[in-house]
Design an enzyme around this catalytic site. Structure first.
Site, PDB file in Angstrom:
ATOM      1  N   ILE A  11      -4.436  -9.501   4.513  1.00 10.37           N
ATOM      2  CA  ILE A  11      -5.052  -8.339   3.875  1.00 10.37           C
ATOM      3  C   ILE A  11      -5.393  -8.778   2.461  1.00 10.37           C
ATOM      4  O   ILE A  11      -4.590  -9.447   1.799  1.00 10.37           O
ATOM      5  CB  ILE A  11      -4.132  -7.099   3.916  1.00 10.37           C
ATOM      6  N   ALA A  12      -6.589  -8.443   2.013  1.00 12.71           N
ATOM      7  CA  ALA A  12      -7.020  -8.850   0.678  1.00 12.71           C
ATOM      8  C   ALA A  12      -7.983  -7.816   0.110  1.00 12.71           C
ATOM      9  O   ALA A  12      -8.783  -7.227   0.840  1.00 12.71           O
ATOM     10  CB  ALA A  12      -7.695 -10.213   0.728  1.00 12.71           C
ATOM     11  N   ASN A  35       5.234 -12.219  -4.082  1.00 17.93           N
ATOM     12  CA  ASN A  35       4.063 -11.342  -4.123  1.00 17.93           C
ATOM     13  C   ASN A  35       4.518  -9.889  -4.282  1.00 17.93           C
ATOM     14  O   ASN A  35       4.480  -9.088  -3.356  1.00 17.93           O
ATOM     15  CB  ASN A  35       3.215 -11.533  -2.861  1.00 17.93           C
ATOM     16  N   TYR A  62       3.842  -2.802   1.089  1.00 18.55           N
ATOM     17  CA  TYR A  62       4.408  -2.764   2.436  1.00 18.55           C
ATOM     18  C   TYR A  62       5.619  -1.847   2.504  1.00 18.55           C
ATOM     19  O   TYR A  62       5.742  -1.038   3.424  1.00 18.55           O
ATOM     20  CB  TYR A  62       4.771  -4.172   2.909  1.00 18.55           C
ATOM     21  N   GLU A  75       3.847 -11.494   7.406  1.00 19.95           N
ATOM     22  CA  GLU A  75       4.643 -12.339   6.525  1.00 19.95           C
ATOM     23  C   GLU A  75       3.973 -12.342   5.168  1.00 19.95           C
ATOM     24  O   GLU A  75       2.753 -12.225   5.059  1.00 19.95           O
ATOM     25  CB  GLU A  75       4.782 -13.746   7.074  1.00 19.95           C
TER      26      GLU A  75
END
Length: 141
Positions: free
Chosen positions: A58-59, A97, A104, A92
């Protein structure tokens, strides 16, 4: 979203990490079970197999971060995965981060394990990967 745009966002959103090329995105998105979700300048790519799905990446474009796009994209990913029959989702993430870890956790994902020295960065540094899991619930279309 085009493979070229995904490659550009990935490279700029995760400096120091090996980003995927447009040709790698093109090949990946043509693979069985792989799907993408994109909202404006944010995207997620995952692979669904039977009743499980893995969030591969995801970005969000760095210029558009901190505007809720990552959260919307993650929710869209979860919805699409559940519609495909996935009941359990995995991902993962690098242990350092912090923004991703906050995202999350706030979206109901829970850490289940750790892979020591899993990531290798361009400067030679190694870092643990944290494995997260979430139970998905089908939602009406």
């Amino acid at each position: 979203m085009t493979p070229e745009r995904m490659a550009d966002i990935h490279a700029r959103a995760m400096p120091g990490a090996r980003s995927w090329s447009a040709s790698e995105y093109r090949a990946l998105t043509g693979s069985t079970g792989v799907f993408t979700v994109s909202i404006a300048t944010s995207f997620a790519i995952g692979r669904a197999v039977l009743d499980q799905v893995e969030l591969l990446l995801i970005a969000t474009d760095p210029e558009a971060q901190r505007q809720g796009l990552g959260r919307k994209t993650l929710r869209g990913f979860e919805h699409d995965a559940a519609q495909r029959g996935a009941q359990t989702a995995f991902l993962e993430v690098a242990a350092s981060n912090t923004p991703a870890l906050r995202l999350y956790s706030s979206c109901g994902w829970a850490q289940t394990s750790r892979r020591k020295n899993y990531y290798r960065f361009s400067d030679g540094r190694r870092e643990d990967a944290l494995i997260f899991e979430k139970t998905l619930h089908p939602t009406p279309s």
